[in-house]
Write an enzyme that holds these catalytic residues in place. Structure first.
Site, PDB file in Angstrom:
ATOM      1  CG  ASP A 406      40.797  37.932  42.691  1.00  0.00           C
ATOM      2  OD1 ASP A 406      41.924  37.854  43.206  1.00  0.00           O
ATOM      3  OD2 ASP A 406      40.422  38.930  42.038  1.00  0.00           O
ATOM      4  CD  GLU A 409      45.080  37.177  48.396  1.00  0.00           C
ATOM      5  OE1 GLU A 409      45.453  36.720  47.304  1.00  0.00           O
ATOM      6  OE2 GLU A 409      44.000  37.778  48.546  1.00  0.00           O
ATOM      7  CG  ASP A 484      45.751  42.451  41.345  1.00  0.00           C
ATOM      8  OD1 ASP A 484      45.322  41.641  40.508  1.00  0.00           O
ATOM      9  OD2 ASP A 484      45.080  42.844  42.315  1.00  0.00           O
TER      10      ASP A 484
END
Length: 799
Positions: A406, A409, A484
């Site tokens: 997670d 990015e 999300d």
């Protein structure tokens, strides 16, 4: 100065006249009088690579996206020229390169029709603010042209009229118009005049795509640095464009079969008693589930590769007890490593100088869940090797079966851009660069390192990794989810679009947070979302947990029963889904097919968004409005059976389909043979004594496949698999099924149970391998089912 518009030509520079041309086997070089070089590589008859430089020489040719096993080779290559142009001809394509300005036109070699042509073609802007070129490409849009792809963009499936940015971004509670979001996949397919082609712009800088947004008849793409380097991929079938792109960027190995089961997740299940309470409830209520997830709270102060011993005093024991009950444990791992000299992962990374640095020397420091962190430079091979080695305890010793990456990015809190500053430096596998170039591949390289760690320490079993951020090619290492999202009806529609779009973009192993991550769904929305989610390759409920519970039993008994019913359908269809994954892994065929991918010749499909085909033969259409008793949907051309009623429907038109809350529109292609397992609570719970084959009669021919192996491990790569090809042929009084098997794997069951659906005649005789069989010997009964030993090759059923 306008940095991010393609079509602002004032100040743009263009190639001049071609002065020299040379050929080096399959690479052609065209040089202009103003130092521009076009390098055209013929990879395949239908795949051309165009690479430009404005300074007379090329940088090192390096790409994280291109798979080392990508197919190369062509049947025909011929180069000629006339006064106006060079003509490059393969067996599929003719490419004209104009001598005056390097512009290109590409034609179908067979019927000489125009497929794609440059408008201004390659040009560039010298950006003194960025210290380099903004490289640009503009193409003339053809009449009626449509565009698809670009990964996880949440907007309408057809991209026409829109503009997008590729810059991996942490996008909590994004909406349908949010752009950019988590992934950067710079590949699209175009379709006009029943011909499809694809463009893969392999540039990892921030890239932009404009599909007739600024100017009605121009489509363009550009990047804030790097090379103009793109691949042109011709079909003419869109399915061939997608599979050729997928071949170029790679496919994953087969996952363990349990990874295709149902997964349960929340931020966060802790302490151990809570995890056990959840898993026990699944078994108590007989709701199948294969994986339970541990979010960041399992760690000691959010330090990766540690455990909070107050919550989880003996993780090895707990993981084993969960495994004994059929649950595989999946744990989250983020890239941020807490700055703490008492924390051995941090200390070792510091000692070995493995963390990302700013341009002027200090380490890149950013705040994430643990507080202040440093971040590994995953673009260095030795850092990836170190990271992979950190999984030894988690995987080999404790027994965790999957890892969830997670925040990669990479996401950083409390800063305007939510990520690293541009001046952070990366090794980029020996091609040093700034974060402007490495940003979009950071999550990909983290997932790659994670994958290699799991492959090493989970051996001889298969690894399972899930990532949030991705660039083209990331599908080789990992599955993904859409990030999300929100518990809303709009997001149910978005999840459907994103899964289809990712499959169109070479990344099939994907799914959404079922029910929505942010906010709380009601029971109806959760049930409708489960109905969609069970037909996505990755199937997981996940929620933020701060608005209440989101387990299958969190609503009322009616909802629980509906959720159970659909998860059971998924478990019955596991052999079908596994076969679709095999076709994706081996043949580059997407597991989900938007209607336009399924039948591009039917113009009705070009703007359809809700309906899709799962595998090759199941038509799915989620109900995405509240209080619905059914919906209108488009059924593609051909004959389809209603999954619930077995009623035969003729496609090629929009129709109303009843679907109360305990149902959804599902249709099966006529002629399909759908393999089914008995319902299990988890993969491997039951030994499969008999495989059910639902045979849907067709007047005509249809092919189906069934792929099987040991469901885990790598023996399938040594030929220990079973691939059965079914050829069905039917007429008014006869149904013939031929079976061709290859592979050395012996399936554990001995018999097939055939359910014959839609037979237009009463069965009078059955022939197996040219011998008549007494009907009672094959347990043939009035409901048109029969049981046969699995070894035969020819079945004839006559009326």
């Amino acid at each position: 100065m306008i940095l991010n518009t393609q079509l602002e030509y004032k100040g743009d520079l263009f190639p001049a006249t071609i002065k020299t041309y040379k050929k080096d086997v399959d690479v052609l070089h065209f040089s202009t009088t103003n130092n521009v070089i076009l390098q055209l590589t013929v990879l395949r008859d239908s795949v051309l690579r165009f690479r430009y430089t404005t300074v007379g020489k090329f940088e090192n040719d390096f790409s994280y996206a291109i798979d080392e096993n990508a197919s190369r080779g062509y049947n025909h290559l011929e180069i000629s020229d006339d006064d106006e142009k060079y003509i490059v001809t393969t067996s599929k394509l003719i490419c004209h390169i104009y001598k005056s300005d390097l512009r290109k036109s590409i034609f179908d070699a067979k019927d000489k029709s125009l497929i794609c042509e440059d408008e201004k073609g390659f040009h560039w802007e010298e950006s003194y603010e960025l210290g380099g070129d903004i490289v640009k490409m503009s193409k003339a849009a053809q009449n009626g042209e449509s565009y698809y792809g670009l990964g996880d963009k949440p907007n309408h499936l057809n991209l026409k009229g829109k503009r997008f940015e590729n810059w991996a971004t942490d996008s909590y509670a994004y909406g349908k118009d949010t752009d950019p979001i988590y992934k950067a996949i710079p590949f699209y397919t175009a379709l006009h005049d029943n011909k499809s082609y694809g463009i893969f712009f392999d540039n990892t800088f921030k890239t932009y795509f404009d599909f007739c947004h600024e100017r009605r008849n121009v489509t363009s793409f550009w990047a804030q640095g790097g090379e103009m380097n793109y691949y042109f991929i011709y079909g003419p079938k869109m399915i061939d464009v997608v599979s050729n792109y997928t071949d170029l960027t790679g496919t994953p190995e087969l996952p363990p079969l349990w990874a295709l089961g149902y997964h349960q997740c929340k931020w966060s299940y802790y302490p151990e008693s809570n995890v056990k309470e959840i898993t026990s409830k699944f078994r108590e209520l007989n709701i199948p589930c294969d994986a339970i997830y541990l979010d960041i709270d399992y760690m000691d102060g959010f330090r990766c590769f540690t455990w909070n011993k107050d919550y989880f005093p003996d993780p090895k024991r707990m993981v084993k007890e969960l495994a004994d009950d059929g649950f595989k444990t999946v744990a989250i791992i983020d890239p941020g490593i807490k700055i703490d000299m008492d924390y051995d992962v941090f200390r070792e990374g510091l000692e070995k100088d493995y963390f990302c640095k700013r341009a002027d020397g200090p380490y890149m420091k950013g705040k994430v869940w643990p507080g202040e962190c440093y971040f590994p430079d995953f673009t260095r091979p030795e850092v990836r090797k170190w990271w992979a080695g950190l999984f030894k305890e988690l995987i080999e010793d404790i027994g965790v079966k999957g890892v969830w990456n997670d925040m990669n990015e990479p996401a950083v809190m409390d800063v305007p851009g939510k990520t690293f500053p541009n001046d952070v430096r990366h090794d980029y596998d020996g091609n040093p660069c700034s974060h402007r170039k490495a940003h979009n591949i950071y999550g990909m390289q983290m997932a790659r390192a994670t994958y290699h760690g799991l492959k090493k320490f989970n051996y001889p079993k298969r690894p399972f990794v899930i990532t949030r951020s991705a660039y083209s090619g990331t599908q080789r290492y990992t599955s993904t989810w859409m990030g999300d999202n929100v518990a809303s009806w709009e997001h149910l529609q978005i999840a459907n679009i994103q899964a289809q779009r990712l499959a169109l973009s070479g990344f099939s192993f994907a799914g959404s947070d079922i029910g929505g991550f942010a906010e709380q769904p009601n029971g109806e929305l959760y049930a409708r979302w489960i109905q969609l989610g069970v037909f996505h390759p990755f199937c997981r409920t996940h929620s933020s947990g701060d608005h209440g519970d989101q387990e299958p039993w969190a609503f009322d008994d009616d909802i629980t029963n509906i959720v159970r019913k659909f998860i059971e359908i998924r478990y019955q269809l596991l052999p079908y889904l596994y076969t679709a994954f095999h076709q994706y892994s081996q043949d580059n065929v997407p597991m989900l097919k938007s209607l336009v991918l399924f039948d591009q010749d039917d113009s009705q499909t070009h703007y359809r968004t809700d309906e899709f085909v799962c595998g090759n033969q199941l038509l799915i259409c989620p109900v995405n409005e509240p209080n619905a008793k059914g919906r209108r949907m488009y059924i593609p051309k051909g004959e389809w059976y209603n999954f619930w009623t077995n009623e035969l429907v003729l496609g090629g038109k929009e129709t109303w389909v009843d679907a109360d809350l305990d149902s959804m529109p599902i249709f099966v292609k006529a002629g399909a043979i759908i393999p089914k397992y008995p319902v299990q609570q988890y993969v491997g719970e039951k030994s499969i004594d008999e495989l059910t084959l639902d045979v849907y009669y067709k007047h005509g021919k249809e092919d189906s496949e069934l792929y099987e192996d040991a469901n885990d491990g790598f023996d399938y790569k040594k030929g220990r698999y079973s691939l059965r090809k079914f050829n069905l042929s039917g007429n008014d009084n006869k149904l013939v099924i031929r079976i061709h098997k290859r592979g050395k794997y012996e399936t554990p069951y001995e018999t097939f149970k055939f359910n014959l659906i839609g037979l237009p005649f009463k069965v009078k005789s059955i022939k197996v391998d040219n011998e008549y069989i007494d009907l009672k010997d094959v347990k043939f009964n009035g409901d048109n089912s029969l049981v046969l030993s699995k070894g035969f090759t020819n079945l004839q059923i006559k009326g």
